[in-house]
Write a protein that holds these residues in place. Structure first.
Motif, short mmCIF file in Angstrom:
data_model
loop_
_atom_site.label_atom_id
_atom_site.label_comp_id
_atom_site.label_asym_id
_atom_site.label_seq_id
_atom_site.Cartn_x
_atom_site.Cartn_y
_atom_site.Cartn_z
N GLU A 10 3.40 13.08 -8.06
CA GLU A 10 1.97 12.83 -8.14
C GLU A 10 1.67 11.75 -9.16
N ILE A 11 0.66 10.95 -8.88
CA ILE A 11 0.12 10.05 -9.89
C ILE A 11 -1.36 10.36 -9.99
N PHE A 12 -1.84 10.68 -11.17
CA PHE A 12 -3.23 11.07 -11.37
C PHE A 12 -3.64 12.16 -10.38
N GLY A 13 -2.75 13.09 -10.12
CA GLY A 13 -3.10 14.20 -9.25
C GLY A 13 -3.11 13.88 -7.77
N ILE A 14 -2.76 12.62 -7.42
CA ILE A 14 -2.74 12.28 -6.01
C ILE A 14 -1.31 12.42 -5.49
N ASP A 15 -1.15 13.12 -4.39
CA ASP A 15 0.17 13.35 -3.83
C ASP A 15 0.71 12.03 -3.27
N MET A 16 1.90 11.63 -3.73
CA MET A 16 2.44 10.34 -3.35
C MET A 16 3.39 10.42 -2.16
N LEU A 17 3.55 11.60 -1.58
CA LEU A 17 4.50 11.71 -0.47
C LEU A 17 4.08 10.88 0.75
N PRO A 18 2.80 10.94 1.17
CA PRO A 18 2.43 10.08 2.31
C PRO A 18 2.54 8.61 1.93
N THR A 19 3.12 7.83 2.80
CA THR A 19 3.29 6.41 2.45
C THR A 19 1.94 5.72 2.31
N HIS A 20 0.90 6.26 2.94
CA HIS A 20 -0.43 5.69 2.78
C HIS A 20 -0.86 5.70 1.33
N PHE B 104 1.21 6.09 -1.35
CA PHE B 104 2.11 5.36 -2.24
C PHE B 104 1.91 3.86 -2.13
N TYR B 105 1.42 3.42 -0.98
CA TYR B 105 1.12 2.00 -0.79
C TYR B 105 0.20 1.49 -1.90
N TYR B 106 -0.75 2.34 -2.33
CA TYR B 106 -1.69 1.88 -3.36
C TYR B 106 -0.99 1.64 -4.69
N ALA B 107 0.04 2.43 -4.99
CA ALA B 107 0.78 2.20 -6.23
C ALA B 107 1.37 0.79 -6.21
N GLY B 108 2.00 0.44 -5.09
CA GLY B 108 2.58 -0.90 -4.96
C GLY B 108 1.50 -1.96 -5.00
N LEU B 109 0.39 -1.70 -4.33
CA LEU B 109 -0.68 -2.69 -4.25
C LEU B 109 -1.26 -2.97 -5.64
N PHE B 110 -1.48 -1.91 -6.43
CA PHE B 110 -2.03 -2.14 -7.76
C PHE B 110 -1.05 -2.92 -8.62
N LEU C 52 8.93 1.07 -8.90
CA LEU C 52 8.21 1.46 -7.69
C LEU C 52 9.14 1.43 -6.48
N TYR C 53 10.02 0.43 -6.45
CA TYR C 53 10.94 0.28 -5.32
C TYR C 53 11.79 1.54 -5.15
N ALA C 54 12.25 2.11 -6.28
CA ALA C 54 13.08 3.31 -6.21
C ALA C 54 12.35 4.42 -5.47
N ARG C 55 11.04 4.58 -5.72
CA ARG C 55 10.27 5.64 -5.04
C ARG C 55 9.93 5.24 -3.62
N GLN C 56 9.84 3.95 -3.40
CA GLN C 56 9.52 3.50 -2.04
C GLN C 56 10.66 3.82 -1.08
N VAL C 57 11.91 3.47 -1.48
CA VAL C 57 13.04 3.71 -0.57
C VAL C 57 13.65 5.09 -0.79
N GLU C 58 13.30 5.74 -1.88
CA GLU C 58 13.69 7.13 -2.17
C GLU C 58 15.19 7.33 -2.33
N TYR C 59 15.93 6.27 -2.46
CA TYR C 59 17.37 6.41 -2.66
C TYR C 59 17.85 5.13 -3.31
N ILE C 60 18.45 5.23 -4.48
CA ILE C 60 18.90 3.99 -5.09
C ILE C 60 20.41 3.99 -5.19
#
Lengths: 320, 419, 449
Positions: free
Chosen positions: B249-259, B261-267, B326-334
């Motif tokens: 979670e970031i600020f209480g928002i569930d980051m599992l849906p790619t929709h 998490f996209y905002y994390a990358g966008l910001f 952010l990339y690590a969380r995007q692809v979920e496997y490093i």
């Protein structure tokens, strides 16, 4: 002791591979000021050509577009008693192609347009990285994707004098590499043509005033480089196979050897190559196999930081 | 605009250049023209049109394919619009702000109605876009080639993931108990670590002119790969680390849906664009440009060439490091292979093709290696052949890249209109 | 003048590029495959469709054509409600188009689909598959599987590369779609590593479940101390770890352990180290490229210790890359071997279907078996119930009497790993030859069942 000799000899053989790869890179940098980041691919392409022209391997035939034009197999292999004649014929056929593609066309289309006297090297660096990508992926897509065995011109023989195993390929490559680089050094330093070439490289303006055909001399440099990479392709490929992605590692090792040895000296590449090969093998045998590549890389960084002209190079004033 | 068009002309008027030998300084000046130190409005608008086009597209794979076609159509439209509105007038200012605002709005609204896979692609676009923005600062503004962005991406990824996991690690026989930090705190740490490392390797390498930084960073990125691959106690070596976004979670928002998490990358992309925009407008940015265009002249005017270049390199590397988190969380496997030299070459061609020394260029470049590459996947790897060719042609024909070419074209049209 | 030459050069290359691409998308394997699948479906329905129906119209979109080709069968009455349009069941196949392993996997799956469709499909539904290239790149494979999952396929068939599978399996898991893979890395079916993934199923041994069988055979051959040499990547490290445990369990001492960098060209230091130890045997965990170099170097330095190892040690590609004769005597453990006498008929049929594939190997068989496992399990459930699929396949045994298409009796454990009869292969005169058959472990009770 036996192990030490064993490791050192095969380190020298690997080093010879790096040296022969590095020498063309150093030559272009020294005489034309061109830093060629596609150098690894310049070795890979002739190797593939040799295989395509010299043997009748069904897997490595010809790139996709040629069947549109004509024959399905242009291999001219002459099966013969143990001697790799097909390979040598392929080599002979590849040299003019390499001189045209990797020498003339490279110079005219990229180097002449991007490298201006007194200018920045960065645009050419960028363009050659693009060129490397292009050549690599082109071979991959149009030609073949899996590594192909590449026979050695020196055969598969070996000896074990006193418990140390030496293969014919190892000895062959060390000797061939030393002769080629020695001859090149002799040509540049001792012959009239070579000295003209060097003069044109050191100061084009003065050379022009003295009546040296500068442009022709630079072209000669590129032709020599093309022949060198073809020789390198022939000698190196038995160890690393003919493969589309060989250029990445080969290029990296060539830069390393050339810079460590001193890029402004052709023989610097020879010493640099041997040094890198031996250091790699020693660190693999006596320190850690995990970090066998780290030794040369650390040495490279150290050389750039402390002695940018290379261990065996001569210091020169760099114009700003 | 008009005065900048005159620059090449006045050069040519000297008569010093042979006709068949294009003057190198001249070429450099052309790059300088397009670099006006602000968000190139036309290109921001262009990217916003991409957003607009995508926003109206139907959901799903088939829709995604159509997006790119619309994108190119919108490019043609925008050429017309921007040529009609001169930049330096009040209208031009307005176009700039409106197009920037549309760009931001569209990127923000974009996920509505899109499928998860499309958002995965656009999330990667935002993150890689930020890396390319940083690389563009090093290469387009500071005029140095760094071949280590993938290594810094990796350092950022591993730093962030290890500090987030909070497990014991062993390096060279020493066991360290790492703290378990929140994800957001690890981003600045990743940035700082990468900046420090880049200063460490850049400071000595930038002593002399020449492609030394390229070689040192190349060697550095190979060493980083060796360490990541071999230090099993620290990085789990080639087995890699799974970094699932489950319970993330970031600020209480569930980051599992790619929709989401996209905002994390966008910001993060907006953040890096702002950083570079601010740098380019500051005196530091002007010094950087002076150095890139003619380092000899700059140093004779008292600009500390080495330090300014170094800072450009350090900020560029830092941005790559933060993107790594952010990339690590995007692809979920490093795993170390993701950060090898191949990845650097991708970033590199994105930087060059998009346009060196512009702010919108990296957005185009970033979309080339993510969105366009995904679209062109039906060609197998052939698109990589074209990319390589494209970079070569670009350096010869239009060293200012796609964004720069567009600006130059507008200048050319404006000159025609003026006269 | 030079600019004109440059332009010509570029025009030339552009033309070549365009021509080649046009050719490859017109006549490339993608379209061929689509045509294959659709023509087999047509043959089944006995409906004489014009042949161009199955090929695409624009020459670019290779997908979505299969549906056009298969919608013709009105003759078959499905036993169950088919999950996809036109009485078909859609599968999704991510594969490595630029790697022999991926191409072979695809060929095997296509062979299986053809056979199943000719015998009436699964529960009367014709199988339809959409392929997508992952370029052997883990990140791209993740994206590809995410996109594929949105097609809502019944199962996902692939990938083969362990490095890819371990990254993309999380997408299949989230979409709750069963994934049948050809990968052999132990971590893939390790529940501690894969986040309790119920949806992942192998078609051959994982490195860990195959290890005890080979080690047992080595004990019988009298090996007491062994040196380990392996490649520093997912495959090598994972495999070496699994075998290290198996050696310890079987009481075989481990001597020297040497790690080799991927694609290292000079192995002389490593080989000379191995020659100096007092072990009985050397255990090798390399891919094809390193194996070739290793065989050649061993022949030069000439030590007499027998070589044991994983599949690639005796694979055709490795033997080809090594100097002639140097691979002789090496032995490995293989889950399925294309050259085994058992698979003779299968191999003939496969070569007929895919004459362009010169090196048929275990990946072809894995793909083929995978399709039949899906068929058998679905028929056991009686419906296309994706949610019940994992529970049905876990701890299930499928014998050749149940379903001849699985070729060998196979049983699945609770993690999606398999157990079946396997083979010990030795290189004799440059050809991999089966020298022994190892019975199944039959330890499902110990493995969560």
């Amino acid at each position: 002791m036996e192990q030490f000799l064993q490791v050192t000899i095969s380190g020298l053989a690997t080093g010879a591979i790096f040296a022969i790869s590095a020498v063309g890179f150093a030559l272009l940098w020294q005489t034309a000021g061109a830093v060629n980041f596609a150098h690894g691919e310049f070795i890979m392409v002739p190797a593939v050509l040799i295989l395509a022209l010299g043997t009748q391997e069904p897997t490595v035939g010809i790139p996709d577009f040629i069947p549109l034009i004509g024959g399905a197999n242009i291999g001219v292999a002459l099966p013969s008693a143990g001697l790799p004649w097909g390979l040598l014929i392929g080599f002979a056929l590849t040299i003019p192609i390499a001189i045209f593609l990797l020498g003339y066309l490279f110079k005219v289309s990229l180097v002449d347009r991007l490298l201006q006297p007194g200018g920045d090297d960065i645009p050419l660096v960028i363009a050659t990285i693009g060129l490397g990508l292009f050549l690599r992926e082109y071979v991959h897509e149009a030609w073949f994707a899996t590594p192909q065995p590449f026979p050695s011109v020196f055969g598969n023989g070996f000896w074990r004098p006193g418990g140390v195993a030496i293969s014919a390929d190892d000895i062959g490559i060390i000797v061939a590499c030393t002769i080629v680089i020695g001859a090149l050094q002799f040509f540049i330093k001792r012959t009239y043509l070579g000295r003209q070439m060097e003069a044109a490289a050191q100061n084009a303006e003065t050379a022009r005033v003295l009546g040296i055909p500068v442009n022709r001399m630079v072209l000669l440099t590129f032709a020599i480089n093309a022949v060198l990479v073809t020789i390198a392709g022939l000698l190196v490929s038995p160890a690393i196979n003919a493969r589309w992605d060989a250029g990445i590692n080969l290029g990296l090792l060539a830069f390393t050897a050339a810079i460590i040895g001193g890029f402004n000296q052709v023989r610097g590449a020879l010493y640099g190559g041997f040094l890198v090969g031996v250091i790699q093998n020693w660190s693999g045998a006596y320190l850690s196999t995990l970090y066998r590549d780290a030794g040369p890389l650390l040495l490279l960084i150290l050389v750039i930081l402390v002695r940018p002209q290379g261990l065996f190079g001569r210091a020169e004033e760099r114009r700003i | 605009m008009a005065e900048s068009v005159n620059v090449p002309q006045s050069k040519a008027a000297d008569g010093s250049d042979a006709l068949d030998q294009p003057d190198f300084e001249n070429r450099r000046d052309k790059i300088a023209i397009v670099d006006r130190g602000r968000l190139s409005p036309s290109l921001i608008a262009l990217v916003s049109m991409l957003g607009a086009a995508v926003a109206v597209m139907p959901v799903g794979r088939a829709g995604f394919d159509g997006v790119i076609g619309l994108w190119f159509l919108s490019v043609l439209l925008l050429v017309g619009v921007n040529v009609a509105v001169p930049l330096d007038t009040r209208n031009g200012q307005m176009v700039r702000w409106i197009s920037t605002a549309t760009f931001v709005a569209f990127m923000m609204l974009f996920p509505i109605g899109k499928s998860g896979a499309t958002m995965t692609d656009f999330g990667l676009f935002a993150i890689f876009g930020a890396v390319v923005v940083g690389m563009n600062l090093t290469q387009g503004f500071a005029g140095q080639v760094s071949l280590a962005p993938a290594a810094f991406l990796g350092i950022g990824s591993y730093t962030s993931v290890l500090l987030d996991m909070g497990e014991e690690v062993t390096v060279a026989g020493v066991t360290v108990d790492l703290p378990d930090l929140p994800f957001l705190a690890t981003i600045p740490i990743a940035i700082v670590v990468c900046m420090l490392l880049s200063v460490l390797i850049g400071f000595p390498a930038l002593r002399v002119r020449g492609p030394w930084l390229a070689f040192v960073t190349l060697a550095f990125s190979l060493l980083v790969f060796l360490v990541l691959n071999n230090e099993d106690g620290l990085t789990r070596g080639s087995r890699g680390i799974r970094v699932l976004r489950n319970d993330f979670e970031i600020f209480g928002i569930d980051m599992l849906p790619t929709h989401n998490f996209y905002y994390a990358g966008l910001f993060y992309l907006f953040f890096s664009l702002t950083v570079v925009w601010w740098i380019v407008r500051s005196p530091w940015g002007r010094a950087l440009k002076a150095i890139r265009d003619n380092s000899g002249r700059a140093s004779s005017l008292g600009v500390d060439v080495r330090n300014y270049t170094l800072l450009g390199f350090a900020v560029g590397s830092g941005l790559a490091g933060g993107a790594g988190a952010l990339y690590a969380r995007q692809v979920e496997y490093i795993e170390p292979r993701s950060y090898f030299v191949n990845q650097t070459i991708d970033f590199f061609l994105a930087t060059v093709a998009g346009g060196l020394g512009t702010l919108a260029g990296p957005l185009i470049g970033g979309s080339l290696i993510t969105l366009v590459a995904d679209y062109l996947r039906f060609t197998g790897d052939w698109y990589r052949v074209w990319f390589g060719l494209f970079v070569m042609v670009m350096m010869v024909v239009a060293p200012e890249g796609l964004a720069g070419s567009f600006n130059r074209f507008r200048a050319w049209v404006q000159k025609r209109v003026d006269s | 003048m030079s600019s004109r030459i440059l332009l010509r050069f570029l025009a030339l290359f552009f033309t070549f590029g365009l021509v080649t691409t046009a050719c490859s998308s017109d006549g490339g394997d993608d379209t061929d495959a689509a045509a294959d699948t659709s023509s087999s479906a047509e043959g089944d329905s006995g409906d004489a469709e014009p042949p161009d129906d199955g090929t695409d119209t624009d020459g670019t979109d290779t997908d979505g054509t299969d549906t056009d080709g298969t919608d013709t069968d009105g003759g078959d009455e499905p036993d169950a409600e088919c999950p996809h349009e036109n009485d078909t069941v859609l599968l999704f196949g991510p594969y490595e188009a630029n790697q022999p392993a991926g191409v072979n996997w695809r060929a095997g799956v296509e062979h299986g689909i053809r056979d199943v469709n000719e015998s009436g499909g699964i529960l009367g539904c014709q199988i339809d598959i959409e392929w997508q290239d992952t370029q052997a790149d883990p990140d791209i494979s993740k994206q590809v599987v995410a996109e594929g999952a949105e097609l809502d396929p019944y199962t996902i068939m692939g990938t083969v590369f362990s490095g890819s599978t371990i990254v993309n399996m999380v997408e299949a898991q989230r979409a709750m779609i069963p994934q049948i893979v050809g990968s052999e890395s132990p971590a893939i079916t390790d529940r501690a590593e894969n986040g309790d993934n119920d949806f992942i199923f192998r078609t051959s041994f994982g490195g860990d479940s195959g290890a005890p069988k080979l080690v047992q055979f080595m004990v019988e051959e009298g090996v007491e101390k062994v040196d380990l040499i392996y490649k520093n990547d997912e495959f090598g490290v994972g495999g070496a770890e699994a075998h290290r445990e198996a050696f310890e369990a079987a009481g075989i001492a481990i001597g020297e352990e040497i790690v080799v960098q991927p694609e290292q060209i000079d192995l002389s230091a490593e080989v000379s180290q191995l020659a100096a130890t007092d072990s009985d045997a050397v255990f090798v965990f390399f891919s094809e490229i390193e194996t070739g170099a290793f065989h050649s170097e061993v022949a030069v330095q000439g030590f007499e210790k027998p070589l044991w190892g994983a599949d690639p040690l005796t694979a055709g590609a490795s033997i080809e890359l090594a100097t002639p004769g140097s691979a002789d005597g090496a032995r490995s453990h293989s889950g399925v071997v294309a050259d085994a006498p058992l698979f003779e008929d299968w191999l003939a049929a496969h070569n007929e279907l895919h004459p362009d594939i010169t090196s048929v190997d275990h990946n072809n068989i894995k793909g083929y078996i995978g399709v039949y496992v899906v068929k058998e399990i679905t028929e056991r459930m009686g419906s296309f119930d994706r949610d019940a699929f994992p529970a049905t396949l876990h701890c299930a045994s499928i014998t050749v009497e149940d379903e001849p298409g699985v070729l060998l009796d196979v049983s699945y454990d609770a993690n999606g790993d398999v157990d079946r009869e396997s083979f010990i292969v030795e290189v004799v005169d440059g050809v991999a030859t089966v020298i022994a058959t190892v019975p199944p472990l039959e330890n499902l009770a110990d493995r969560g069942c």
